[in-house]
Design a protein around this motif. Structure first.
Motif, PDB file in Angstrom:
ATOM      1  N   MET A 142       0.833  -1.193   0.000  1.00  0.00           N
ATOM      2  CA  MET A 142       0.000   0.000   0.000  1.00  0.00           C
ATOM      3  C   MET A 142       0.871   1.248   0.000  1.00  0.00           C
ATOM      4  SD  MET A 142      -0.952   2.532   2.320  1.00  0.00           S
ATOM      5  CE  MET A 142      -0.787   1.871   3.960  1.00  0.00           C
ATOM      6  N   MET A 143       1.868   1.207   0.883  1.00  0.00           N
ATOM      7  CA  MET A 143       2.748   2.373   1.040  1.00  0.00           C
ATOM      8  C   MET A 143       3.534   2.617  -0.236  1.00  0.00           C
ATOM      9  SD  MET A 143       3.456   4.336   3.664  1.00  0.00           S
ATOM     10  CE  MET A 143       4.741   5.508   4.089  1.00  0.00           C
ATOM     11  N   MET A 144       4.052   1.522  -0.840  1.00  0.00           N
ATOM     12  CA  MET A 144       4.835   1.654  -2.059  1.00  0.00           C
ATOM     13  C   MET A 144       3.993   2.251  -3.168  1.00  0.00           C
ATOM     14  SD  MET A 144       6.919  -1.367  -3.947  1.00  0.00           S
ATOM     15  CE  MET A 144       5.511  -2.334  -4.425  1.00  0.00           C
ATOM     16  N   PHE A 145       2.767   1.767  -3.278  1.00  0.00           N
ATOM     17  CA  PHE A 145       1.877   2.309  -4.301  1.00  0.00           C
ATOM     18  C   PHE A 145       1.589   3.776  -4.029  1.00  0.00           C
ATOM     19  CE2 PHE A 145      -2.492   3.439  -5.421  1.00  0.00           C
ATOM     20  CZ  PHE A 145      -2.352   3.417  -6.787  1.00  0.00           C
ATOM     21  N   MET A 146       1.269   4.088  -2.770  1.00  0.00           N
ATOM     22  CA  MET A 146       0.904   5.461  -2.425  1.00  0.00           C
ATOM     23  C   MET A 146       2.053   6.416  -2.712  1.00  0.00           C
ATOM     24  SD  MET A 146       0.044   6.935   1.291  1.00  0.00           S
ATOM     25  CE  MET A 146       1.645   7.596   1.626  1.00  0.00           C
ATOM     26  N   VAL A 147       3.258   6.024  -2.271  1.00  0.00           N
ATOM     27  CA  VAL A 147       4.406   6.921  -2.444  1.00  0.00           C
ATOM     28  C   VAL A 147       4.682   7.133  -3.920  1.00  0.00           C
ATOM     29  CG1 VAL A 147       6.885   7.108  -2.118  1.00  0.00           C
ATOM     30  CG2 VAL A 147       5.450   6.379  -0.234  1.00  0.00           C
ATOM     31  N   SER A 148       4.711   6.045  -4.692  1.00  0.00           N
ATOM     32  CA  SER A 148       5.057   6.217  -6.104  1.00  0.00           C
ATOM     33  C   SER A 148       3.955   6.965  -6.840  1.00  0.00           C
ATOM     34  CB  SER A 148       5.349   4.863  -6.749  1.00  0.00           C
ATOM     35  OG  SER A 148       4.236   4.022  -6.596  1.00  0.00           O
ATOM     36  N   PHE A 149       2.704   6.701  -6.464  1.00  0.00           N
ATOM     37  CA  PHE A 149       1.585   7.370  -7.137  1.00  0.00           C
ATOM     38  C   PHE A 149       1.617   8.873  -6.869  1.00  0.00           C
ATOM     39  CE2 PHE A 149      -2.835   8.860  -7.124  1.00  0.00           C
ATOM     40  CZ  PHE A 149      -3.245   8.453  -8.384  1.00  0.00           C
ATOM     41  N   ILE A 150       1.714   9.243  -5.610  1.00  0.00           N
ATOM     42  CA  ILE A 150       1.713  10.671  -5.281  1.00  0.00           C
ATOM     43  C   ILE A 150       2.966  11.332  -5.807  1.00  0.00           C
ATOM     44  CG2 ILE A 150       1.812  12.264  -3.329  1.00  0.00           C
ATOM     45  CD1 ILE A 150      -0.252  10.578  -1.986  1.00  0.00           C
ATOM     46  N   SER A 151       4.087  10.616  -5.726  1.00  0.00           N
ATOM     47  CA  SER A 151       5.332  11.179  -6.253  1.00  0.00           C
ATOM     48  C   SER A 151       5.194  11.496  -7.727  1.00  0.00           C
ATOM     49  CB  SER A 151       6.478  10.187  -6.068  1.00  0.00           C
ATOM     50  OG  SER A 151       6.734   9.996  -4.712  1.00  0.00           O
ATOM     51  N   THR A 152       4.590  10.579  -8.476  1.00  0.00           N
ATOM     52  CA  THR A 152       4.458  10.805  -9.913  1.00  0.00           C
ATOM     53  C   THR A 152       3.732  12.121 -10.186  1.00  0.00           C
ATOM     54  OG1 THR A 152       4.305   8.436 -10.187  1.00  0.00           O
ATOM     55  CG2 THR A 152       3.642   9.779 -12.056  1.00  0.00           C
ATOM     56  N   PHE A 153       2.626  12.317  -9.458  1.00  0.00           N
ATOM     57  CA  PHE A 153       1.851  13.525  -9.757  1.00  0.00           C
ATOM     58  C   PHE A 153       2.528  14.773  -9.213  1.00  0.00           C
ATOM     59  CE2 PHE A 153      -1.204  10.275 -10.673  1.00  0.00           C
ATOM     60  CZ  PHE A 153      -1.684  10.733 -11.889  1.00  0.00           C
ATOM     61  N   ILE A 154       3.256  14.629  -8.127  1.00  0.00           N
ATOM     62  CA  ILE A 154       3.942  15.824  -7.628  1.00  0.00           C
ATOM     63  C   ILE A 154       5.133  16.154  -8.512  1.00  0.00           C
ATOM     64  CG2 ILE A 154       5.265  16.715  -5.695  1.00  0.00           C
ATOM     65  CD1 ILE A 154       3.264  15.382  -3.863  1.00  0.00           C
ATOM     66  N   PHE A 155       5.785  15.126  -9.067  1.00  0.00           N
ATOM     67  CA  PHE A 155       6.855  15.395 -10.038  1.00  0.00           C
ATOM     68  C   PHE A 155       6.288  16.160 -11.227  1.00  0.00           C
ATOM     69  CE2 PHE A 155      10.294  11.965  -9.200  1.00  0.00           C
ATOM     70  CZ  PHE A 155      10.229  12.221  -7.850  1.00  0.00           C
ATOM     71  N   LEU A 156       5.111  15.691 -11.653  1.00  0.00           N
ATOM     72  CA  LEU A 156       4.475  16.337 -12.807  1.00  0.00           C
ATOM     73  C   LEU A 156       4.150  17.790 -12.465  1.00  0.00           C
ATOM     74  CD1 LEU A 156       3.375  15.747 -15.634  1.00  0.00           C
ATOM     75  CD2 LEU A 156       1.183  15.229 -14.590  1.00  0.00           C
ATOM     76  N   TYR A 157       3.636  17.996 -11.281  1.00  0.00           N
ATOM     77  CA  TYR A 157       3.294  19.348 -10.832  1.00  0.00           C
ATOM     78  C   TYR A 157       4.537  20.219 -10.825  1.00  0.00           C
ATOM     79  CZ  TYR A 157       1.687  22.867  -7.431  1.00  0.00           C
ATOM     80  OH  TYR A 157       1.376  24.020  -6.777  1.00  0.00           O
ATOM     81  N   SER A 158       5.677  19.632 -10.389  1.00  0.00           N
ATOM     82  CA  SER A 158       6.909  20.407 -10.305  1.00  0.00           C
ATOM     83  C   SER A 158       7.350  20.901 -11.672  1.00  0.00           C
ATOM     84  CB  SER A 158       8.030  19.555  -9.716  1.00  0.00           C
ATOM     85  OG  SER A 158       7.617  18.983  -8.515  1.00  0.00           O
ATOM     86  N   VAL A 159       7.001  20.147 -12.733  1.00  0.00           N
ATOM     87  CA  VAL A 159       7.394  20.575 -14.081  1.00  0.00           C
ATOM     88  C   VAL A 159       6.901  21.992 -14.325  1.00  0.00           C
ATOM     89  CG1 VAL A 159       7.081  20.114 -16.538  1.00  0.00           C
ATOM     90  CG2 VAL A 159       7.455  18.227 -14.953  1.00  0.00           C
ATOM     91  N   GLY A 160       5.644  22.246 -13.929  1.00  0.00           N
ATOM     92  CA  GLY A 160       5.125  23.590 -14.113  1.00  0.00           C
ATOM     93  C   GLY A 160       5.583  24.536 -13.021  1.00  0.00           C
ATOM     94  N   TYR A 161       5.603  24.041 -11.795  1.00  0.00           N
ATOM     95  CA  TYR A 161       5.855  24.937 -10.668  1.00  0.00           C
ATOM     96  C   TYR A 161       7.265  25.495 -10.687  1.00  0.00           C
ATOM     97  CZ  TYR A 161       5.945  26.669  -5.890  1.00  0.00           C
ATOM     98  OH  TYR A 161       6.065  27.459  -4.797  1.00  0.00           O
ATOM     99  N   MET A 162       8.240  24.661 -11.084  1.00  0.00           N
ATOM    100  CA  MET A 162       9.632  25.098 -10.989  1.00  0.00           C
ATOM    101  C   MET A 162      10.096  25.792 -12.258  1.00  0.00           C
ATOM    102  SD  MET A 162      10.441  24.362  -7.982  1.00  0.00           S
ATOM    103  CE  MET A 162      12.211  24.592  -7.925  1.00  0.00           C
ATOM    104  N   LYS A 163       9.178  26.030 -13.203  1.00  0.00           N
ATOM    105  CA  LYS A 163       9.574  26.623 -14.483  1.00  0.00           C
ATOM    106  C   LYS A 163      10.385  27.903 -14.267  1.00  0.00           C
ATOM    107  CE  LYS A 163       7.813  25.425 -18.049  1.00  0.00           C
ATOM    108  NZ  LYS A 163       6.779  24.802 -18.844  1.00  0.00           N
ATOM    109  N   GLY A 164      11.513  27.965 -14.963  1.00  0.00           N
ATOM    110  CA  GLY A 164      12.323  29.177 -14.885  1.00  0.00           C
ATOM    111  C   GLY A 164      13.268  29.209 -13.715  1.00  0.00           C
ATOM    112  N   ASP A 165      13.271  28.181 -12.886  1.00  0.00           N
ATOM    113  CA  ASP A 165      14.207  28.178 -11.764  1.00  0.00           C
ATOM    114  C   ASP A 165      15.596  27.790 -12.256  1.00  0.00           C
ATOM    115  OD1 ASP A 165      13.854  27.932  -8.497  1.00  0.00           O
ATOM    116  OD2 ASP A 165      15.617  26.906  -9.309  1.00  0.00           O
ATOM    117  N   PRO A 166      16.629  28.472 -11.815  1.00  0.00           N
ATOM    118  CA  PRO A 166      17.983  28.132 -12.301  1.00  0.00           C
ATOM    119  C   PRO A 166      18.413  26.717 -11.939  1.00  0.00           C
ATOM    120  CG  PRO A 166      18.055  29.760 -10.546  1.00  0.00           C
ATOM    121  CD  PRO A 166      16.638  29.652 -10.948  1.00  0.00           C
ATOM    122  N   GLY A 167      17.863  26.173 -10.857  1.00  0.00           N
ATOM    123  CA  GLY A 167      18.263  24.824 -10.450  1.00  0.00           C
ATOM    124  C   GLY A 167      17.274  23.763 -10.863  1.00  0.00           C
ATOM    125  N   TYR A 168      16.640  23.964 -12.038  1.00  0.00           N
ATOM    126  CA  TYR A 168      15.547  23.087 -12.476  1.00  0.00           C
ATOM    127  C   TYR A 168      15.946  21.617 -12.480  1.00  0.00           C
ATOM    128  CZ  TYR A 168      11.372  22.108 -15.312  1.00  0.00           C
ATOM    129  OH  TYR A 168      10.173  21.651 -15.780  1.00  0.00           O
TER     130      TYR A 168
END
Lengths: 645, 176, 104
Positions: free
Chosen positions: A100-126
Motif C-alpha cells: 500500500m505504502m509503495m503504491f501510495m508513495v510512487s503514485f503521489i510522487s508521480t503527480f507531484i513530479f508532474l506538478y513540479s514541471v510547471g511549478y519550478m519553471k524558470g528556476d535556475p536549479g531546475y
C-alpha cells in the motif's frame, strides 16, 4: 505474468528513480526538459510496477500472514559458522502494508513530479531539483520496501538528507538555509535515539530482519527483560518523534515550508514525515509487547494533534497553517497506532497523503498566482479567478475536516472509534476536540483565501495543466480514498491489520459526533471569517484572549525555549569544555611542548658543537667501556653493551 | 732477563727525553717551538725503537716523522699563521676537565697494568739480528694486500689533500 | 731495577699517550691538536714494537703493524693539514673554539 514480474522485481521501484538521479546529475543536467522527462518518466514506470506488485499482494490473502520476502546478503562480519556473527541483509519485504505504502508513495510522487514541471519553471536549479526529487523518491521507496531495519535506517537517513537538500533548495534565502539546518539537526537528534534502539535490538536479538525480529520479540522473555524491551521501544520511538514531527521535536516541520511547495507536499506532508508512523507500524510487534510504550505513543500522538491544532488557529502564512495541520494529523496517526490500531493509523496515513498533498499543491498554485505572497489575510475571493485550484482546495478542506463522504471522514472516524474501543476516553476527547479545531482553522483559511472580497492588488491567474492535472487527480483521491474503509464495507481492515482483523460494531454515535464537530467548526469559521466581512468578532476574540492568542501565535514559544536551552545548556557546557580545552587539554599539549623545549634547553649544554668537548666525552665513554670490560669480564660487558658474544 | 747497564741508561734517557719533549710540545705557547720539540720526541723515539731491536722502524721513524711530518707541519704553519708566533698555541677553556680525564686515564692505566700478568706473556726467543729482510719478505708476501691498500691510501690522501688545500680563487687568478 | 722489561715500555707508552690526549683535549690551535694526535699514534707504536719484541719476536707482526700506522699517520697529517688550510681560508682562524658549526 506482469504481476508476477512486478512482485519479484519490486526492487526496481526504488532503483528506477535512483538511476534517474544518477543520469540527471551526470548526464542531462544542462538539458532541463530532458531531466524533467527522465524524472517523471522513471517515477511513472516505478508507479506502474508498484501498482502491479500491489495488485499481486492485494489479491492473495496469504501475504497478510506471511510477507513476501527476498533478500541478499549485504555484509557479514565475524567468523563463519559462529551464530553470533553479524549478518546484514538487504531485501524486499512485500505485505499489504508495504505494498500500500509503495503504491501510495510512487503514485503521489508521480503527480507531484508532474506538478513540479510547471511549478519550478524558470528556476535556475531546475534539473538539480528533479535530481533531488528522484533521489528522494528512490530513498523513500527503499525505506518502504525494506525487509530489514538497518536497510530502513539507511533509507531513513537518505530521506533526511534529501529533505535537507530540498528545504534548503533556495540557497540564496537565509531563512531556507536556516530551516534546512534546523530540520537536519532536529532529525539527527531523533535519529540518534533510533540508532541506539536498533543497536540494542541487534545486540539483544541478533538480527534486524523484520520477520525474524517479529518472531523473536513475540517470545522476548527468552532474550531479555521487559524493562530492556521498554527501553528499546522508547529509543526506537524517538526516531519517529523527530521524523514525523511529534511533540517536542515538531519544530523543524513548519520551518521546512521554506522549501519549494512540491517538496512541502511530497516530503513534508504525504511521504517522508509519515515514515515515522510507518516505522512504528512496521515495528508494531515491538510496541505491542510493551504496554507503557504503546501508551507513550498514544499520548504523544494525541497531545501533538491537539497542540499543533491550537497553534494552527492563529497562524497567518498559508503553508505554515498546512504544516501545523500536518503535525496535527501525524499526531492522529500516532494516536491510532498507540491505541493498537494499525488499520486506523495506516488508513489515515493513506487518506491524509491524498488530501494533504492536494492542499499543499493547491497552496503552491495560489502562491505562484500571487507571486509568493503568503499571508492569508492579504488574499480573498480567489475562487473566481482560480476555479480548479479553489474547488480542489475546498475538497481537500472537506476531507481534512471530516465531512462524509470525503476521505478524511472515514479514517478519522476509524481512529476515534478505535480510541473509544480501547477505553481511552481522555485521548478520545482530545482527538474529538482536535477534529473540531481542525475544521475551524482549515475553513478559516479557506474562507479567507478563496471566498470573501477580492483584493484589488492581487491579479491571480489559473495555473497551467501540469499543475492542475495533479490537483484534479489528487482531489479524486481525496474524495474516494476513504471508501475502502467505510464501516459498512471495510476492505481495508481485512488487509491491513496487526494481530487479527477486527470488526467492531458500527458506532453511529461517534460518527455523528464527528460530523457535528466538523460541521460546527466549519460554521464557526463561516460566521467569523465570511459572514462578518470586517472580521470584527475575530479581532475581538483575539483581544479578549490576548495572552493566549500571542502564545499560540508564537507557537507556545517552543523555539524560543529551545534557543534559550541551547544558549544556557549547550553554550554553557561548551564554555566549560572550552575552558577545559584551554587549560587542561592545551595545558597538557603545551606542557609536553614546554617539557620538550626545556629538556632540549638543558641538553643543549652538551651540544656545544666544539670538537674537543665531544672528544672529551667520547674518551670518557671509551674509558668507561674499558673499565666495564676489565672489571666485569668480556661476557658480562657484552650483556650491557650488546654486540656479538 | 738481565739487561746491560747501557741499555738501562739508554732506556731511561730516551724515556725522559720523550716524555719531557712531549710535555714541552703540549705546554709551549709558540706553535713553532712545539713542532721543534715534536721533532725531538720523534728522534728520541727512533732511538727507543733501536733499543727494541727494530732498526727498520727506527729508520722509518726518522724519515717519515722527524723528516716528512715535521716539515709538512712547519709548512702548514707557515701557510696559516700570522707573522708573530707568540701566543699561537694556547689552552682552551676545558683544560681542567682535560687534565682530570688525563689523570683518570693514567690512574686506570696503572690499575689495568697492575692486573695484567706481564711476565707470563713474555716469550723466550730473541729478535733476529737482521729484521729488514724478514719485514720486506713479509710485506710482499703475507701482507701484500694491506701493503698495496696502504699505497692506495697514500695516493688517495695525496689527491685529497691537493683538492682540499687548493685555493680556487688563486687558481682563477692564475688563469687570468 | 736494572732490568728493562715490557712493563717499562708499556708505562712509557701510556704516559706518552696521556700527554697526547691532554693536548688533544685542551689545545686551541688545530695544528697543535694534529701534533698531539701524532704523539698518541707514536705511543701506540711504542706498544706495538715492544710487544713485537717481547711477545712475538719471530713474527714481526707488531713492527709491520707500526709501519702501517706510520703510513696512515702520514696520510692523516697530510689530509688534516689540507683541511685546516681550507678552513683557515674560509674563517681566517685555526682556533678550534671558533669551529662550533656542528651545533647548527
Amino acid at each position: 505474468m506482469l504481476v508476477e514480474f512486478a512482485m519479484m522485481h519490486a526492487w526496481l521501484v526504488p532503483l528506477l528513480p535512483a538511476l534517474a538521479f544518477l543520469v540527471i546529475v551526470f548526464l542531462t543536467r544542462p538539458f532541463e526538459k530532458l531531466s524533467a522527462i527522465i524524472a517523471v518518466g522513471s517515477m511513472a514506470i516505478a508507479c506502474v510496477i508498484a501498482s502491479f506488485a500491489a495488485y499481486g499482494i492485494f489479491t492473495n490473502h496469504e501475504y497478510t500472514k506471511t510477507p513476501l520476502v527476498y533478500a541478499a546478503k549485504w555484509l557479514s562480519l565475524g567468523m563463519p559458522g559462529v551464530t553470533d556473527s553479524l549478518m546484514v541483509h538487504v531485501g524486499v519485504q512485500l505485505d499489504p502494508v508495504s505494498a500500500m505504502m509503495m503504491f501510495m508513495v510512487s503514485f503521489i510522487s508521480t503527480f507531484i513530479f508532474l506538478y513540479s514541471v510547471g511549478y519550478m519553471k524558470g528556476d535556475p536549479g531546475y534539473s538539480v531539483f528533479f535530481a533531488y526529487l528522484s533521489l528522494f523518491g528512490a530513498s523513500m521507496l527503499l525505506l518502504v520496501i525494506s525487509s530489514n531495519l538497518l536497510q530502513m535506517f539507511v533509507a531513513w537517513e537518505l530521506v533526511g538528507l534529501c529533505s535537507y537538500l530540498l528545504i534548503g533548495f533556495y540557497t540564496h534565502k537565509i531563512s531556507a538555509r536556516e530551516a534546512a539546518k534546523k530540520a537536519f539537526v532536529t532529525c539527527r537528534v531523533a535519529d540518534f535515539g533510533l540508532l541506539l534502539g536498533l543497536l540494542a535490538l541487534q545486540i539483544t536479538f541478533g538480527t534486524l530482519n523484520l520477520v525474524e525480529l517479529g518472531e523473536k520479540i513475540h517470545n522476548f522473555q527468552e532474550y531479555t527483560s521487559i524493562g530492556m524491551l521498554t527501553l528499546i521501544a522508547v529509543l526506537v520511538f524517538i526516531g519517529p518523534i523527530g521524523k514525523s514531527g511529534q511533540f517536542p521535536l515538531h519544530v523543524w516541520l513548519p520551518d521546512a515550508m521554506e522549501g519549494p511547495t512540491p517538496v512541502s507536499a511530497l516530503i513534508h506532508a504525504a511521504t517522508m514525515v509519515v515514515a515515522g508512523v510507518y516505522l512504528v507500524g512496521r515495528t508494531m510487534f515491538l510496541f505491542h509487547e510493551v504496554e507503557s510504550a504503546m501508551q507513550l505513543v498514544a499520548v504523544t500522538g494525541a497531545f501533538t494533534a491537539l497542540f499543533a491544532a491550537t497553534i494552527a488557529l492563529t497562524q497567518r502564512e498559508i503553508k505554515r497553517i498546512l504544516a501545523y495541520s500536518t503535525v496535527s494529523q501525524l499526531g492522529y496517526m500516532m494516536l491510532a497506532l498507540g491505541v493498537g490500531s494499525l488499520t486506523a493509523g495506516m488508513f489515515h496515513m493513506w487518506t491524509h497523503a491524498f488530501f494533504k498533498a492536494l492542499m499543499f499543491l493547491a497552496a503552491g498554485s495560489v502562491l505562484t498566482a500571487l507571486h509568493h505572497k503568503a499571508d492569508v489575510w492579504e488574499m480573498g475571493g480567489l475562487i473566481k479567478k482560480m476555479p480548479i485550484t479553489g474547488w480542489t482546495f475546498v475538497i481537500g478542506g472537506l476531507a481534512i475536516a471530516g465531512i462524509p463522504p470525503f476521505a478524511g471522514f472515514w479514517s478519522k472516524d476509524e481512529i476515534l472509534v478505535a480510541t473509544l474501543a480501547e477505553g481511552h476516553y481522555v485521548l478520545f476527547a482530545m482527538a474529538a476536540f482536535t477534529a473540531f479545531l481542525t475544521a475551524f482553522y482549515m475553513w478559516r483559511m479557506i474562507f479567507l483565501v478563496f471566498f470573501g472580497d477580492e483584493k484589488p492588488e492581487n491579479h491571480p491567474q489559473e495555473s497551467p495543466w501540469t499543475m492542475t492535472v495533479p490537483l484534479i487527480v489528487l482531489a479524486v483521491g481525496a474524495i474516494g480514498a476513504g471508501w475502502f474503509g467505510t464501516p459498512w464495507y471495510n476492505v481495508w481492515a481485512e488487509w491491513i491489520y496487526f494481530g487479527e482483523p477486527h470488526h467492531g460494531p458500527i458506532n453511529y454515535g461517534a460518527m455523528l459526533l464527528s460530523i457535528v464537530l466538523a460541521g460546527s467548526g466549519i460554521y464557526l469559521a463561516y460566521t467569523m471569517y465570511l459572514k462578518d466581512a470586517q472580521k470584527k468578532r475575530a479581532r475581538k476574540l483575539a483581544e479578549w484572549f490576548g495572552p493566549v492568542y500571542r502564545m499560540l501565535y508564537n507557537k507556545y514559544y517552543i523555539d524560543e525555549l529551545y534557543l534559550w536551552f541551547n544558549h544556557a545548556l549547550v553554550d554553557g557546557t561548551a564554555r566549560l569544555f572550552y575552558l577545559f580545552d584551554l587549560y587542561v587539554v592545551d595545558g597538557l599539549v603545551n606542557g609536553i611542548g614546554t617539557f620538550t623545549k626545556s629538556s632540549g634547553d638543558g641538553l643543549r649544554v652538551f651540544q656545544t658543537g666544539r670538537l674537543q668537548n665531544y672528544a672529551l666525552i667520547f674518551f670518557l665513554g671509551v674509558l668507561a667501556v674499558a673499565v666495564l670490560v676489565t672489571f666485569t669480564g668480556p661476557s658480562a660487558a657484552s650483556l650491557v653493551l650488546g654486540g656479538v658474544k | 732477563m738481565e739487561t746491560s747497564i747501557y741499555a738501562v741508561v739508554a732506556f731511561y734517557g730516551l724515556a725522559a727525553t720523550i716524555l719531557g719533549a712531549a710535555t714541552m710540545v703540549v705546554f709551549m705557547r709558540n706553535i713553532v717551538h712545539s713542532v721543534l720539540f715534536l721533532a725531538i720526541t720523534f728522534i728520541a723515539m727512533a732511538g727507543l725503537f733501536l733499543s727494541l731491536d727494530a732498526d727498520f722502524i727506527a729508520a722509518v721513524q726518522v724519515l717519515v716523522y722527524a723528516g716528512a711530518v715535521c716539515i709538512m707541519i712547519v709548512l702548514g704553519i707557515m701557510v696559516i699563521q700570522r707573522t708573530d708566533m707568540n701566543e699561537t698555541n694556547l689552552f682552551n677553556k676545558q683544560i681542567m676537565a682535560g687534565a682530570g680525564l688525563t689523570a683518570l686515564t693514567v690512574a686506570f692505566g696503572a690499575i689495568f697494568a697492575g692486573r695484567t700478568a706481564w711476565v707470563e706473556l713474555v716469550a723466550a726467543d730473541a729478535v733476529p739480528a737482521n729484521t729488514v729482510d724478514a719485514i720486506g719478505a713479509l710485506l710482499l708476501s703475507k701482507y701484500v694486500i694491506p701493503f698495496e691498500v696502504a699505497a692506495l691510501l697514500l695516493l688517495v690522501a695525496l689527491v685529497g689533500a691537493i683538492v682540499l688545500a687548493r685555493d680556487e680563487e688563486v687558481q682563477a687568478n692564475a688563469d687570468n | 731495577m736494572l732490568t728493562i722489561s715490557l712493563t717499562h715500555y708499556v708505562v712509557l707508552s701510556a704516559l706518552l699517550f696521556s700527554i697526547g690526549l691532554f693536548g688533544v683535549l685542551t689545545k686551541r690551535n688545530a695544528v697543535a691538536v694534529l701534533i698531539c694526535i701524532e704523539l698518541m699514534l707514536n705511543a701506540v707504536n711504542i706498544n706495538l714494537v715492544a710487544f713485537s719484541k717481547y711477545i712475538t719476536p719471530l713474527d714481526f707482526t707488531g713492527q709491520i703493524f707500526s709501519i702501517f700506522v706510520i703510513t696512515v699517520a702520514a696520510a692523516e697529517v697530510g689530509v688534516g693539514l689540507a683541511i685546516i688550510i681550507a678552513i683557515y681560508r674560509n674563517r681566517l682562524t685555526v682556533d678550534l673554539d671558533n669551529f662550533d658549526w656542528l651545533k647548527w
